[in-house]
Write an enzyme that holds these catalytic residues in place. Sequence first.
Site, short mmCIF file in Angstrom:
data_model
loop_
_atom_site.label_atom_id
_atom_site.label_comp_id
_atom_site.label_asym_id
_atom_site.label_seq_id
_atom_site.Cartn_x
_atom_site.Cartn_y
_atom_site.Cartn_z
N VAL A 10 0.87 -1.17 0.00
CA VAL A 10 0.00 0.00 0.00
C VAL A 10 0.91 1.23 0.00
O VAL A 10 2.05 1.16 0.44
CB VAL A 10 -0.98 0.03 1.20
CG1 VAL A 10 -1.99 -1.10 1.11
CG2 VAL A 10 -0.25 0.00 2.53
N SER A 11 0.38 2.34 -0.50
CA SER A 11 1.20 3.54 -0.63
C SER A 11 1.28 4.37 0.64
O SER A 11 2.26 5.06 0.89
CB SER A 11 0.67 4.42 -1.77
OG SER A 11 0.75 3.72 -2.98
N THR A 12 0.22 4.34 1.44
CA THR A 12 0.20 5.16 2.66
C THR A 12 -0.29 4.34 3.84
O THR A 12 -0.95 3.32 3.67
CB THR A 12 -0.73 6.38 2.51
OG1 THR A 12 -2.08 5.92 2.41
CG2 THR A 12 -0.38 7.21 1.28
#
Length: 189
Positions: A10-12
Amino acid sequence: MSRVVGYARVSTGEQTFTLQIDALHCHGAAKVYKEVVSGAASDRPQLDEALASLQPGDTLLVWKLDRLGRSIRALIDVMETIKAKGAHLRTVMDGIDTGTTAGRMLYTVLAALAEYERAVIVDRVTAGIAASRRAGKPHGRPSIMTAERTDHARRLLAEGNSWAKVARLNGISKTTLHRAFKRHPERTP
């Protein structure tokens, strides 16, 4: 005996792994490596560990191709590593299986599309910032150091407080404090 090794990204920190991990387990992944990092980032230790764990005949399983990277170069590098290990790649959502000829061709096409999508996003952001500047509108997060707060910080420094203390009292770094002084020159009463 071949294994299925899962990788989720996931990016964040606000995003959740739940959907990806559930899908990877349902498709046979016994172990899932997971990390929170941008797809454009080059340093991804969990992906490196997942790739290092691959043995001949294994499968690296990801939810979607974009979990591996956003640029064709990054995706090709990952694919070359997988091939060198004698393993192959499978995606849950994209239907890619590089163990087949059609899967290898589809992987190449989707990698190009992933890079194109990333370039379009960057172009949109760049165009939006340029339009904002032309219109004289501020962009980015507004500074918490208003002219009044900057003047107050100057008074605190004049009273003998350290830069570190003044920055801490304002909830900012010393660098941000320096920038505030440049942005808001001292006003004469």
